[in-house]
Design a protein around this motif. Structure first.
Motif, PDB file in Angstrom:
ATOM      1  N   THR A 128       0.837  -1.194   0.000  1.00  0.00           N
ATOM      2  CA  THR A 128       0.000   0.000   0.000  1.00  0.00           C
ATOM      3  C   THR A 128       0.879   1.254   0.000  1.00  0.00           C
ATOM      4  O   THR A 128       2.088   1.195   0.138  1.00  0.00           O
ATOM      5  CB  THR A 128      -0.909   0.009   1.239  1.00  0.00           C
ATOM      6  OG1 THR A 128      -0.082  -0.099   2.415  1.00  0.00           O
ATOM      7  CG2 THR A 128      -1.883  -1.158   1.206  1.00  0.00           C
ATOM      8  N   ASP A 129       0.233   2.404  -0.138  1.00  0.00           N
ATOM      9  CA  ASP A 129       0.912   3.690  -0.049  1.00  0.00           C
ATOM     10  C   ASP A 129       0.088   4.586   0.875  1.00  0.00           C
ATOM     11  O   ASP A 129      -1.008   4.999   0.505  1.00  0.00           O
ATOM     12  CB  ASP A 129       1.021   4.320  -1.435  1.00  0.00           C
ATOM     13  CG  ASP A 129       1.799   5.625  -1.423  1.00  0.00           C
ATOM     14  OD1 ASP A 129       2.526   5.869  -0.443  1.00  0.00           O
ATOM     15  OD2 ASP A 129       1.664   6.394  -2.399  1.00  0.00           O
ATOM     16  N   PRO A 130       0.576   4.857   2.105  1.00  0.00           N
ATOM     17  CA  PRO A 130       1.879   4.486   2.660  1.00  0.00           C
ATOM     18  C   PRO A 130       1.971   2.984   2.920  1.00  0.00           C
ATOM     19  O   PRO A 130       0.956   2.294   2.932  1.00  0.00           O
ATOM     20  CB  PRO A 130       1.931   5.278   3.971  1.00  0.00           C
ATOM     21  CG  PRO A 130       0.498   5.480   4.348  1.00  0.00           C
ATOM     22  CD  PRO A 130      -0.243   5.647   3.058  1.00  0.00           C
ATOM     23  N   PRO A 131       3.203   2.477   3.141  1.00  0.00           N
ATOM     24  CA  PRO A 131       3.399   1.032   3.291  1.00  0.00           C
ATOM     25  C   PRO A 131       2.613   0.438   4.450  1.00  0.00           C
ATOM     26  O   PRO A 131       2.354   1.095   5.457  1.00  0.00           O
ATOM     27  CB  PRO A 131       4.913   0.918   3.537  1.00  0.00           C
ATOM     28  CG  PRO A 131       5.488   2.139   2.908  1.00  0.00           C
ATOM     29  CD  PRO A 131       4.472   3.218   3.127  1.00  0.00           C
ATOM     30  N   MET A 132       2.234  -0.837   4.293  1.00  0.00           N
ATOM     31  CA  MET A 132       1.485  -1.543   5.329  1.00  0.00           C
ATOM     32  C   MET A 132       2.253  -1.578   6.647  1.00  0.00           C
ATOM     33  O   MET A 132       1.684  -1.361   7.712  1.00  0.00           O
ATOM     34  CB  MET A 132       1.171  -2.981   4.891  1.00  0.00           C
ATOM     35  CG  MET A 132       0.123  -3.092   3.822  1.00  0.00           C
ATOM     36  SD  MET A 132      -0.181  -4.822   3.341  1.00  0.00           S
ATOM     37  CE  MET A 132      -1.001  -5.465   4.794  1.00  0.00           C
ATOM     38  N   GLY A 133       3.530  -1.923   6.570  1.00  0.00           N
ATOM     39  CA  GLY A 133       4.368  -1.922   7.764  1.00  0.00           C
ATOM     40  C   GLY A 133       3.983  -2.943   8.807  1.00  0.00           C
ATOM     41  O   GLY A 133       4.210  -2.727   9.999  1.00  0.00           O
TER      42      GLY A 133
END
Length: 264
Positions: free
Chosen positions: A41-46
């Motif tokens: 995703t954007d921002p990253p899922m993390g």
């Protein structure tokens, strides 16, 4: 239902894909436990990952995003088309199902999974997606990641999913199709005994994950063929510059995620 491509052509294409997956199972080394495309995703899922899982972050995130559409804690889960078992292992270790069964038609792949993934509550079974070897209402959730495009009769698979789910059970599903096949895809989904609770196009997230995971897939492709054939092999993997990547970029291979429910 319109016939967008003839049954013999569809069956030939799917048989070729199944044969290719069996070939990969024999040739890939034990460290390759995911064969699906990727997701970011954007921002990253993390999402927090065990260090041993970090190398597979982007294929794991596709599993995580699909499976966490519903709470699997304490549930009996079936994955149809489990491949090399990486997703089954990850979800069993992190989402706390009561049990998790991975099923695949490829017997050598299931043999690999049993040897490679020793996780409490996880087992693997050889079986056909269109004739699941389980009694009615055996599972609370069925997962299917990027496998159904290989099934000769997708409508039969959906009927089997509905049969083995308990009332109120969920079908957690992600896959791709050529754009020209999407009308048939939609028709089969809408005609099934399962109701669509959520649906979204995740092509953008899949492309982003594919690009971030390119180096790993290109290395896998290089390991399968002689040096002179590596450029051709790289065209066939989900990596930047490949045919798969181009088709996704051009809208020719949309990728979707679904949450479907069996009526209570």
């Amino acid at each position: 239902m319109s016939q967008l491509f003839t049954a013999p052509h569809r069956h030939f294409f799917q048989a070729a894909q199944n044969g290719f997956y069996r070939y990969l199972t024999r040739r890939l080394d034990d460290d390759v436990v995911f064969m699906n495309w990727c997701y970011e995703t954007d921002p990253p899922m993390g999402i927090a990952l065990d260090p041993n899982d970090e190398a597979d972050r982007y294929p794991i995130q596709l599993y995580h995003a699909t499976a966490t559409q519903s709470d699997l804690t304490g549930k009996r889960v079936l994955e149809v088309g489990c491949g090399r078992g990486g997703g089954a292992s990850y979800l069993t270790r992190t989402l706390n199902p009561a049990s998790y069964t991975g099923l695949d038609l490829n017997a050598s792949g299931i043999e690999f999974c049993r040897r490679r993934h020793q996780v409490p509550g996880l087992d693997f079974v050889v079986g056909n997606a269109e004739d699941l070897p389980f009694p009615d209402e055996s599972f609370d959730a069925v997962i299917n990641i990027e496998s159904s495009h290989c099934y000769p009769h997708f409508d039969r698979f959906l009927s089997e999913v509905a049969r083995v789910l308990t009332p109120g059970g969920v079908f957690l599903y992600a896959d791709t199709r050529p754009q020209s096949h999407c009308e048939r895809w939609d028709s089969d989904l809408n005609a099934s005994a399962l109701s669509v609770s959520a649906q979204r196009d995740i092509t953008g997230e899949v492309i982003r994950g594919m690009e971030l995971n390119s180096e790993r897939w290109e290395a896998a492709a290089d390991s399968l063929v002689p040096r002179f054939a590596r450029r051709v092999a790289r065209r066939g993997v989900p990596a930047t510059g490949s045919k798969i990547w181009e088709n996704a970029q051009n809208g020719l291979m949309p990728y979707r995620m679904y949450l479907m429910v069996k009526p209570a």
